[in-house]
Design a protein around this motif. Structure first.
Motif, PDB file in Angstrom:
ATOM      1  N   HIS A  63     -10.218  -3.231   2.338  1.00 33.92           N
ATOM      2  CA  HIS A  63      -9.565  -1.916   2.336  1.00 33.92           C
ATOM      3  C   HIS A  63     -10.612  -0.891   2.758  1.00 33.92           C
ATOM      4  O   HIS A  63     -11.151  -0.134   1.947  1.00 33.92           O
ATOM      5  CB  HIS A  63      -8.988  -1.596   0.947  1.00 33.92           C
ATOM      6  CG  HIS A  63      -8.278  -0.284   0.929  1.00 33.92           C
ATOM      7  ND1 HIS A  63      -8.756   0.818   0.256  1.00 33.92           N
ATOM      8  CD2 HIS A  63      -7.136   0.110   1.522  1.00 33.92           C
ATOM      9  CE1 HIS A  63      -7.929   1.830   0.429  1.00 33.92           C
ATOM     10  NE2 HIS A  63      -6.937   1.431   1.197  1.00 33.92           N
ATOM     11  N   ALA A  81       0.832  -1.198   0.000  1.00 31.22           N
ATOM     12  CA  ALA A  81       0.000   0.000   0.000  1.00 31.22           C
ATOM     13  C   ALA A  81       0.867   1.248   0.000  1.00 31.22           C
ATOM     14  O   ALA A  81       1.904   1.288   0.662  1.00 31.22           O
ATOM     15  CB  ALA A  81      -0.925   0.007   1.208  1.00 31.22           C
ATOM     16  N   THR A  82       0.422   2.257  -0.760  1.00 30.15           N
ATOM     17  CA  THR A  82       1.084   3.556  -0.792  1.00 30.15           C
ATOM     18  C   THR A  82       0.009   4.643  -0.817  1.00 30.15           C
ATOM     19  O   THR A  82      -1.152   4.374  -1.126  1.00 30.15           O
ATOM     20  CB  THR A  82       1.987   3.730  -2.037  1.00 30.15           C
ATOM     21  OG1 THR A  82       1.180   3.606  -3.220  1.00 30.15           O
ATOM     22  CG2 THR A  82       3.105   2.696  -2.064  1.00 30.15           C
ATOM     23  N   VAL A  83       0.414   5.857  -0.512  1.00 21.58           N
ATOM     24  CA  VAL A  83      -0.461   7.023  -0.655  1.00 21.58           C
ATOM     25  C   VAL A  83       0.348   8.068  -1.416  1.00 21.58           C
ATOM     26  O   VAL A  83       1.564   8.181  -1.232  1.00 21.58           O
ATOM     27  CB  VAL A  83      -0.954   7.552   0.712  1.00 21.58           C
ATOM     28  CG1 VAL A  83       0.187   8.064   1.571  1.00 21.58           C
ATOM     29  CG2 VAL A  83      -2.050   8.596   0.535  1.00 21.58           C
ATOM     30  N   ASP A 118      -4.095   3.844   7.158  1.00 27.03           N
ATOM     31  CA  ASP A 118      -4.885   3.054   6.216  1.00 27.03           C
ATOM     32  C   ASP A 118      -4.312   1.639   6.170  1.00 27.03           C
ATOM     33  O   ASP A 118      -3.099   1.462   6.109  1.00 27.03           O
ATOM     34  CB  ASP A 118      -4.811   3.691   4.821  1.00 27.03           C
ATOM     35  CG  ASP A 118      -5.602   2.916   3.801  1.00 27.03           C
ATOM     36  OD1 ASP A 118      -6.840   2.877   3.919  1.00 27.03           O
ATOM     37  OD2 ASP A 118      -4.985   2.333   2.884  1.00 27.03           O
ATOM     38  N   TYR A 126      -4.944   6.427  -2.541  1.00 26.50           N
ATOM     39  CA  TYR A 126      -4.338   5.226  -1.976  1.00 26.50           C
ATOM     40  C   TYR A 126      -4.193   4.222  -3.110  1.00 26.50           C
ATOM     41  O   TYR A 126      -5.128   4.021  -3.891  1.00 26.50           O
ATOM     42  CB  TYR A 126      -5.235   4.593  -0.906  1.00 26.50           C
ATOM     43  CG  TYR A 126      -5.339   5.358   0.383  1.00 26.50           C
ATOM     44  CD1 TYR A 126      -4.252   5.449   1.250  1.00 26.50           C
ATOM     45  CD2 TYR A 126      -6.533   5.955   0.752  1.00 26.50           C
ATOM     46  CE1 TYR A 126      -4.359   6.134   2.454  1.00 26.50           C
ATOM     47  CE2 TYR A 126      -6.649   6.638   1.954  1.00 26.50           C
ATOM     48  CZ  TYR A 126      -5.559   6.730   2.799  1.00 26.50           C
ATOM     49  OH  TYR A 126      -5.669   7.396   3.989  1.00 26.50           O
TER      50      TYR A 126
END
Length: 160
Positions: A73, A39-41, A128, A54
Motif C-alpha cells: 500500500h 479500499a476506501t477513503v 491509491d 485510507y
C-alpha cells in the motif's frame, strides 16, 4: 486366472480411486486460502492540506490460515504519510508494506493510513492502490487481491 485377476484388480483400483479422490479433493479445497483486499477513503473530495484516511481491509475467505501475508500500500504522489494503525500486523509508511504474520480463515484485518493532501494538487485525481504481494499459501481467487480508490483534490480554503 489371468482374466479374473485383472477384473478384480480393476474393480479394486476403481473403488480405491473413488474412495480416495473425494477425500483428497475435499481437503485440498478446504485447505485453500482466499485473500481479498478492499479500499476506501474517508473523503473523496478533500482540499489541499486536509488530512484524509485510507482504510484497507484484508479478508481471508478461505478455511486455512494465511501466513506471511504482505500487502503493498504505497501512497501515491499527491499525498504525504502522517500516521497509521492496523488491527493486525505492522505497516511501514516509508516502504508502504503492511506485513501480517497470519490471518485465520474467515478473519479480517484493517489498516488505516492517515495522509495529508499536498499543496499544488487541486484538480488532480489521486489514485491509491493496495494489493496482496505475497502469501505463503496458494490463493484460491487471486482476482480479488487488489483494490483501488480515487479522490479528487480541491483547492485549499482561501481563509487558511
Amino acid at each position: 486366472m489371468g482374466k479374473n485377476y485383472l477384473a478384480v484388480l480393476a474393480i479394486l483400483s476403481t473403488a480405491l480411486f473413488a474412495f480416495a479422490l473425494p477425500t483428497h479433493a475435499q481437503s485440498f479445497a478446504e485447505a485453500r486460502t482466499d485473500l481479498s483486499v478492499g479500499a476506501t477513503v474517508d473523503n473523496a473530495a478533500p482540499r489541499e492540506g486536509d488530512t484524509i484516511t485510507y482504510n484497507v481491509e484484508l479478508t481471508n475467505h478461505g478455511q486455512q490460515s494465511a501466513t506471511n501475508v504482505q500487502v503493498d500500500h504505497i501512497l501515491p504522489d499527491g499525498v504525504t504519510y502522517v500516521s497509521s494503525s492496523a488491527t493486525r500486523g505492522v505497516y511501514v509508511g516509508g516502504t508502504g508494506v503492511w506485513a501480517v504474520a497470519d490471518l485465520d480463515g474467515g478473519a479480517t484485518a484493517t489498516l488505516s493510513v492517515k495522509a495529508r493532501v499536498d499543496r499544488g494538487t487541486a484538480g488532480e485525481t489521486i489514485v491509491d492502490v493496495a494489493r496482496v504481494a505475497h502469501v505463503d499459501q496458494r490463493d484460491g481467487n487471486p482476482g480479488n487481491d487488489s483494490a483501488r480508490v480515487e479522490l479528487t483534490a480541491l483547492a485549499a480554503d482561501r481563509t487558511e
